[in-house]
Write a protein that holds these residues in place. Structure first.
Motif, PDB file in Angstrom:
ATOM      1  N   ALA A 229       0.838  -1.203   0.000  1.00 34.78           N
ATOM      2  CA  ALA A 229       0.000   0.000   0.000  1.00 34.78           C
ATOM      3  C   ALA A 229       0.873   1.253   0.000  1.00 34.78           C
ATOM      4  CB  ALA A 229      -0.929  -0.004   1.211  1.00 34.78           C
ATOM      5  N   LEU A 230       2.002   1.192   0.714  1.00 39.09           N
ATOM      6  CA  LEU A 230       2.930   2.321   0.691  1.00 39.09           C
ATOM      7  C   LEU A 230       3.482   2.542  -0.714  1.00 39.09           C
ATOM      8  CD1 LEU A 230       4.791   1.693   4.035  1.00 39.09           C
ATOM      9  CD2 LEU A 230       3.836   3.892   3.371  1.00 39.09           C
ATOM     10  N   ALA A 231       3.807   1.423  -1.371  1.00 42.73           N
ATOM     11  CA  ALA A 231       4.308   1.529  -2.741  1.00 42.73           C
ATOM     12  C   ALA A 231       3.220   2.080  -3.665  1.00 42.73           C
ATOM     13  CB  ALA A 231       4.783   0.165  -3.238  1.00 42.73           C
ATOM     14  N   LEU A 232       1.962   1.769  -3.350  1.00 39.21           N
ATOM     15  CA  LEU A 232       0.846   2.239  -4.178  1.00 39.21           C
ATOM     16  C   LEU A 232       0.783   3.757  -4.256  1.00 39.21           C
ATOM     17  CD1 LEU A 232      -2.368   0.156  -3.444  1.00 39.21           C
ATOM     18  CD2 LEU A 232      -1.209   0.534  -5.612  1.00 39.21           C
ATOM     19  N   THR A 233       1.075   4.419  -3.121  1.00 33.94           N
ATOM     20  CA  THR A 233       0.988   5.874  -3.150  1.00 33.94           C
ATOM     21  C   THR A 233       2.039   6.459  -4.095  1.00 33.94           C
ATOM     22  OG1 THR A 233       2.453   6.143  -1.255  1.00 33.94           O
ATOM     23  CG2 THR A 233       0.110   6.007  -0.792  1.00 33.94           C
ATOM     24  N   VAL A 234       3.203   5.804  -4.155  1.00 36.88           N
ATOM     25  CA  VAL A 234       4.225   6.252  -5.107  1.00 36.88           C
ATOM     26  C   VAL A 234       3.747   5.972  -6.525  1.00 36.88           C
ATOM     27  CG1 VAL A 234       6.629   6.034  -5.811  1.00 36.88           C
ATOM     28  CG2 VAL A 234       6.008   5.698  -3.414  1.00 36.88           C
ATOM     29  N   PHE A 235       3.247   4.749  -6.717  1.00 34.80           N
ATOM     30  CA  PHE A 235       2.733   4.344  -8.026  1.00 34.80           C
ATOM     31  C   PHE A 235       1.680   5.332  -8.516  1.00 34.80           C
ATOM     32  CE2 PHE A 235      -0.880   2.153 -10.039  1.00 34.80           C
ATOM     33  CZ  PHE A 235      -0.294   1.756 -11.229  1.00 34.80           C
ATOM     34  N   ALA A 236       0.834   5.777  -7.583  1.00 33.71           N
ATOM     35  CA  ALA A 236      -0.278   6.656  -7.930  1.00 33.71           C
ATOM     36  C   ALA A 236       0.161   8.110  -8.044  1.00 33.71           C
ATOM     37  CB  ALA A 236      -1.385   6.526  -6.890  1.00 33.71           C
ATOM     38  N   THR A 237       1.465   8.362  -7.904  1.00 30.66           N
ATOM     39  CA  THR A 237       1.969   9.730  -7.829  1.00 30.66           C
ATOM     40  C   THR A 237       1.050  10.604  -6.975  1.00 30.66           C
ATOM     41  OG1 THR A 237       0.995  10.198  -9.997  1.00 30.66           O
ATOM     42  CG2 THR A 237       3.352   9.773  -9.930  1.00 30.66           C
ATOM     43  N   TYR A 277       4.674  -9.335  -4.887  1.00 31.11           N
ATOM     44  CA  TYR A 277       5.898  -8.684  -4.407  1.00 31.11           C
ATOM     45  C   TYR A 277       6.775  -8.267  -5.586  1.00 31.11           C
ATOM     46  CZ  TYR A 277       4.027 -11.119  -0.414  1.00 31.11           C
ATOM     47  OH  TYR A 277       3.171 -11.591   0.536  1.00 31.11           O
ATOM     48  N   LEU A 278       6.909  -9.184  -6.562  1.00 30.86           N
ATOM     49  CA  LEU A 278       7.721  -8.844  -7.722  1.00 30.86           C
ATOM     50  C   LEU A 278       7.081  -7.702  -8.509  1.00 30.86           C
ATOM     51  CD1 LEU A 278       8.810 -12.405  -8.910  1.00 30.86           C
ATOM     52  CD2 LEU A 278      10.197 -10.662  -7.795  1.00 30.86           C
ATOM     53  N   SER A 279       5.740  -7.727  -8.611  1.00 31.58           N
ATOM     54  CA  SER A 279       5.106  -6.626  -9.354  1.00 31.58           C
ATOM     55  C   SER A 279       5.325  -5.310  -8.644  1.00 31.58           C
ATOM     56  CB  SER A 279       3.606  -6.828  -9.556  1.00 31.58           C
ATOM     57  OG  SER A 279       3.213  -8.111  -9.275  1.00 31.58           O
ATOM     58  N   THR A 280       5.324  -5.339  -7.301  1.00 31.23           N
ATOM     59  CA  THR A 280       5.590  -4.101  -6.567  1.00 31.23           C
ATOM     60  C   THR A 280       6.960  -3.554  -6.931  1.00 31.23           C
ATOM     61  OG1 THR A 280       4.276  -4.958  -4.749  1.00 31.23           O
ATOM     62  CG2 THR A 280       5.659  -3.068  -4.272  1.00 31.23           C
ATOM     63  N   VAL A 281       7.960  -4.447  -6.973  1.00 29.76           N
ATOM     64  CA  VAL A 281       9.314  -4.013  -7.329  1.00 29.76           C
ATOM     65  C   VAL A 281       9.322  -3.443  -8.740  1.00 29.76           C
ATOM     66  CG1 VAL A 281      11.650  -4.800  -7.762  1.00 29.76           C
ATOM     67  CG2 VAL A 281      10.427  -5.637  -5.759  1.00 29.76           C
ATOM     68  N   VAL A 282       8.680  -4.158  -9.664  1.00 25.92           N
ATOM     69  CA  VAL A 282       8.663  -3.699 -11.056  1.00 25.92           C
ATOM     70  C   VAL A 282       7.991  -2.334 -11.167  1.00 25.92           C
ATOM     71  CG1 VAL A 282       7.680  -4.167 -13.338  1.00 25.92           C
ATOM     72  CG2 VAL A 282       8.741  -6.009 -12.032  1.00 25.92           C
ATOM     73  N   VAL A 283       6.859  -2.207 -10.475  1.00 23.71           N
ATOM     74  CA  VAL A 283       6.117  -0.944 -10.516  1.00 23.71           C
ATOM     75  C   VAL A 283       6.970   0.200  -9.967  1.00 23.71           C
ATOM     76  CG1 VAL A 283       4.296   0.245  -9.254  1.00 23.71           C
ATOM     77  CG2 VAL A 283       3.761  -1.790 -10.569  1.00 23.71           C
ATOM     78  N   LEU A 284       7.661  -0.065  -8.854  1.00 26.27           N
ATOM     79  CA  LEU A 284       8.509   0.974  -8.263  1.00 26.27           C
ATOM     80  C   LEU A 284       9.611   1.381  -9.229  1.00 26.27           C
ATOM     81  CD1 LEU A 284       8.836  -0.220  -4.569  1.00 26.27           C
ATOM     82  CD2 LEU A 284       7.880   1.948  -5.351  1.00 26.27           C
ATOM     83  N   VAL A 285      10.192   0.373  -9.888  1.00 28.70           N
ATOM     84  CA  VAL A 285      11.271   0.659 -10.834  1.00 28.70           C
ATOM     85  C   VAL A 285      10.750   1.518 -11.979  1.00 28.70           C
ATOM     86  CG1 VAL A 285      12.690  -0.408 -12.615  1.00 28.70           C
ATOM     87  CG2 VAL A 285      12.722  -1.317 -10.283  1.00 28.70           C
ATOM     88  N   VAL A 286       9.607   1.120 -12.532  1.00 29.14           N
ATOM     89  CA  VAL A 286       9.082   1.835 -13.696  1.00 29.14           C
ATOM     90  C   VAL A 286       8.706   3.267 -13.333  1.00 29.14           C
ATOM     91  CG1 VAL A 286       7.153   1.916 -15.312  1.00 29.14           C
ATOM     92  CG2 VAL A 286       8.305  -0.252 -14.844  1.00 29.14           C
ATOM     93  N   ILE A 287       8.060   3.414 -12.171  1.00 30.32           N
ATOM     94  CA  ILE A 287       7.531   4.733 -11.824  1.00 30.32           C
ATOM     95  C   ILE A 287       8.638   5.672 -11.342  1.00 30.32           C
ATOM     96  CG2 ILE A 287       6.954   4.478  -9.367  1.00 30.32           C
ATOM     97  CD1 ILE A 287       4.447   5.614 -11.930  1.00 30.32           C
ATOM     98  N   SER A 288       9.708   5.099 -10.749  1.00 28.52           N
ATOM     99  CA  SER A 288      10.738   5.956 -10.149  1.00 28.52           C
ATOM    100  C   SER A 288      11.869   6.282 -11.105  1.00 28.52           C
ATOM    101  CB  SER A 288      11.342   5.275  -8.910  1.00 28.52           C
ATOM    102  OG  SER A 288      10.362   4.702  -8.127  1.00 28.52           O
TER     103      SER A 288
END
Lengths: 310, 356
Positions: A229-237, A277-288
């Protein structure tokens, strides 16, 4: 053909159900972070709320008492974090982390008496009239009320952020606490309110997991959803609608693993379970990837300690 | 009304006193909790704090529990000082355990004749390699893609855990293990040499102390270590001195990962002697608390690890002797860290009475 369509409807329904706890927690953390506070204690607050909510629902036989207890427990846990980080100026990252560790221990301790106890699966009535629609009925309209509440909450938070004066104040506290302070706004109290709201929503999310989704208590049942959920806020900018969308995406990933298993895809269970978990990592990489993009969207004072009068 | 006033300089006294006060607060909380649960608080504290220190066997067990905590916390302390948030030591521990355990398994399955003392360094290397690989992923994603290292290193804990679970439920499962999710018992020659005859304490404990001493020298007596120290609190100053935060990121991640990995390998080939789904008892997470209580200092980590090891064994004893859930350890660990953070405020601030 009919069976296939039905299966897709059920997959959609399961996605909504799995995405809802992430949406609730993510929206709560969004309120936190828009006020400039990052609370890494999400996982711990959810665990404390999951066990408290479960116990309350188990003892009273009423799931809504359970959700209320979960919200209260989440807010209580958040108040520890808020007091330390806002009034004692502790590092937000370290304090949140401490809350997560405390929550893991506390929930395991309190919950040891509730392991193996079962709640009755709540009967879901769905939305009258719509629930009998072909395809759409089973896909969208036979959900637990909290699923719809999460969507309404997203709309309410968006309205609050962008259409109300208080929302503007909250966001300005997150962008520039010093200016807000200079204008006479009580920065620490506003942040505390945001922290408590975030804790309550994480609490409802945890209680939803133990009362509706599981429905039972086991140690470690939050399984990283607080961190996701914490990663989601980053994903959601840091935008409400995107938090909801992201939550359903992750809910879909969670469900996909079960679905693939059902289809007899020969991938070991554990690798399927790695997907969220892997998708979270991928999402963080793509968005950041683009630091500028993040910096433009991130509340400017996020994670920084505010000292009034300095 | 109490308000906090910034001190002109950080208080050295409180920097030392803070962990002591935090431990005292935790003990008071513990006694209160025992009383609330209907146990005699004095007896409770005795079981929890004194018994783990009573007798040779108890002391060796304490050292055994402290070993992984020291190794993990020494590395984490360095990372946190450099403002690098490696939260995934638990995952690095597990992958170190998987590689170390895998090596022992290869030796066992193929009946390769090895000498205990020749195998020990190989085991340590395998563990270090495993931890470095896992930490390296997080460092790489942070360095190359700016991905938040807290969340990435934490997600990798779950991935490592599931990977281990797959190994012991799948390809590495003991064919004669009655379908239990575990590998076969490792050959005796792969075991970490014991330190005290008849006790489980092994040479890994000395290795951990050595690592702490080595890290202390690195941090306090070498130019490179000094740069890392400066880089955390004052990144601009560090850049000015020509030390990039990229270098700090990689150095601290790889070092802390390697140490956590070694801890994992030692745990697997030491007291466990096989791989199971439950290789770690949360050592990687408890080590975060150890690092903070130990003031992010390597020698402080040794002392703090002994405190946390006491809590951990105390929890087990509380279960067997007082009938309390052993999870009570986790509560006390959490209380300890939260009170420590609160006490740490006094390092930078002075409480003042009255309204401003």
């Amino acid at each position: 053909m009919g069976a296939k369509v039905n299966e897709i409807a059920l997959l959609l329904a399961a996605t909504l159900a799995a995405g809802t706890p992430l949406a609730l927690a993510g929206l709560g953390l969004l309120v936190n972070e828009r006020a400039g506070v990052v609370n890494l204690g999400a996982e711990g607050m959810m665990a404390i709320a999951a066990v408290t909510g479960f116990a309350a629902a188990f003892l009273t036989g009423n799931e809504w008492v359970g959700f209320a207890a979960g919200a209260a427990a989440g807010a209580a846990a958040a108040s520890i974090f808020g007091w330390l980080s806002l009034w004692l100026y502790t590092n937000q990252y370290a304090t949140g982390l401490a809350l997560s560790l405390f929550g893991a221990g506390f929930s395991a301790f309190v919950g040891s008496g509730y392991v193996g106890k079962n709640l009755e699966r709540s009967v879901v009535a769905g939305i009258p009239g719509l629930r009998d629609l072909p395809f759409l009925g089973p896909a969208l309209f036979r959900q637990h009320p909290l699923v719809y509440l999460a969507i309404a909450l997203m709309a309410a938070i968006a309205w609050f952020f962008y259409r109300t004066r208080s929302g503007l104040v909250l966001r300005s506290v997150g962008e520039s606490p010093d200016s807000a302070h200079a204008l006479g706004y009580p920065v620490r109290r506003i942040r505390m309110a945001a922290v408590l709201a975030g804790g309550a929503l994480c609490g409802v999310s945890g209680a939803y997991l133990s009362i509706v989704y599981a429905p039972m208590w086991v140690e470690g049942m939050i399984a990283g959803r607080g961190w996701i959920a914490l990663a989601l806020t980053v994903f959601a900018t840091w935008r409400p609608a995107r938090v909801l969308l992201g939550a359903y995406l992750f809910g879909g990933v969670t469900m996909l693993q079960l679905h693939l298993q059902g289809m007899g895809v020969q991938v070991p269970l554990q690798f399927m379970s790695m997907l969220p978990y892997l998708s979270t990592v991928v999402v963080l990489v793509v968005i950041s990837r683009d630091p500028l993009w993040i910096r433009l969207n991130m509340p400017a004072s996020l994670g920084k300690t505010f000292h009034p009068g300095s | 009304m109490i308000r906090l006033e910034a001190r002109p300089a950080p208080s050295r006294t409180w920097s030392v006193l803070s962990p002591v006060v935090a431990i005292a607060i935790t003990v008071v909380v513990a006694a209160t909790l025992f009383a609330l649960l209907g146990k005699d608080p004095v007896r409770g504290l005795e079981v929890f704090l004194v018994k783990p220190w009573s007798g040779t066997r108890a002391l060796t067990e304490l050292g055994l529990k402290a070993t992984p905590l020291i190794l993990c916390a020494v590395g984490l302390g360095l990372a946190f000082r450099a403002n690098v948030w490696n939260i995934g030591a638990e995952g690095q521990f597990l992958v170190g355990g998987i590689l170390g355990g895998g090596l022992a398994l290869v030796v066992t399955a193929n009946q390769i004749p090895v000498n205990r003392w020749a195998f020990f360094p190989l085991l340590v290397l395998a563990g270090a390699l495993g931890g470095m690989i896992w930490a390296g992923i997080a460092a790489f994603l942070r360095d190359r893609f700016n991905a938040n290292e807290i969340l990435v290193s934490l997600m990798l804990v779950y991935v490592a855990d599931l990977f281990l679970s797959w190994l012991v439920f799948g390809p590495w499962k003991d064919p004669r293990g009655f379908n239990f999710p575990q590998t076969m018992n490792f050959a005796a020659e792969t075991a970490v040499p014991r330190l005290v005859p008849g006790m489980r304490l092994h040479w890994g404990f000395l290795l951990a102390l050595l690592a702490a001493a080595g890290m202390w020298i690195f941090v306090h007596r070498t130019y490179r270590g000094m740069q890392l120290l400066v880089g955390g609190p004052a990144p601009a100053a560090a850049r000015y001195a020509g030390f990039s935060s990229r270098q700090a990121l990689w150095t601290t991640f790889l070092l802390s990962g390697a140490l956590a990995g070694v801890a994992g390998a030692l745990e697997v080939a030491g007291p466990m002697g096989q791989l199971t789904p439950h290789v770690s008892q949360g050592y990687g997470f408890a080590a975060i608390i150890v690092a903070f209580v130990g003031r992010l200092d390597p020698l402080g980590a040794v002392l703090a690890a002994l405190v946390l090891a006491t809590f951990s064994i105390g929890g087990e004893l509380a279960q067997s002797r007082l009938g309390l859930p052993s999870a009570i350890t986790g509560v006390f660990q959490g209380v300890l860290l939260l009170s420590l953070l609160a006490c740490d405020t006094l390092i930078q601030y002075r409480p003042r009475w009255g309204r401003r």
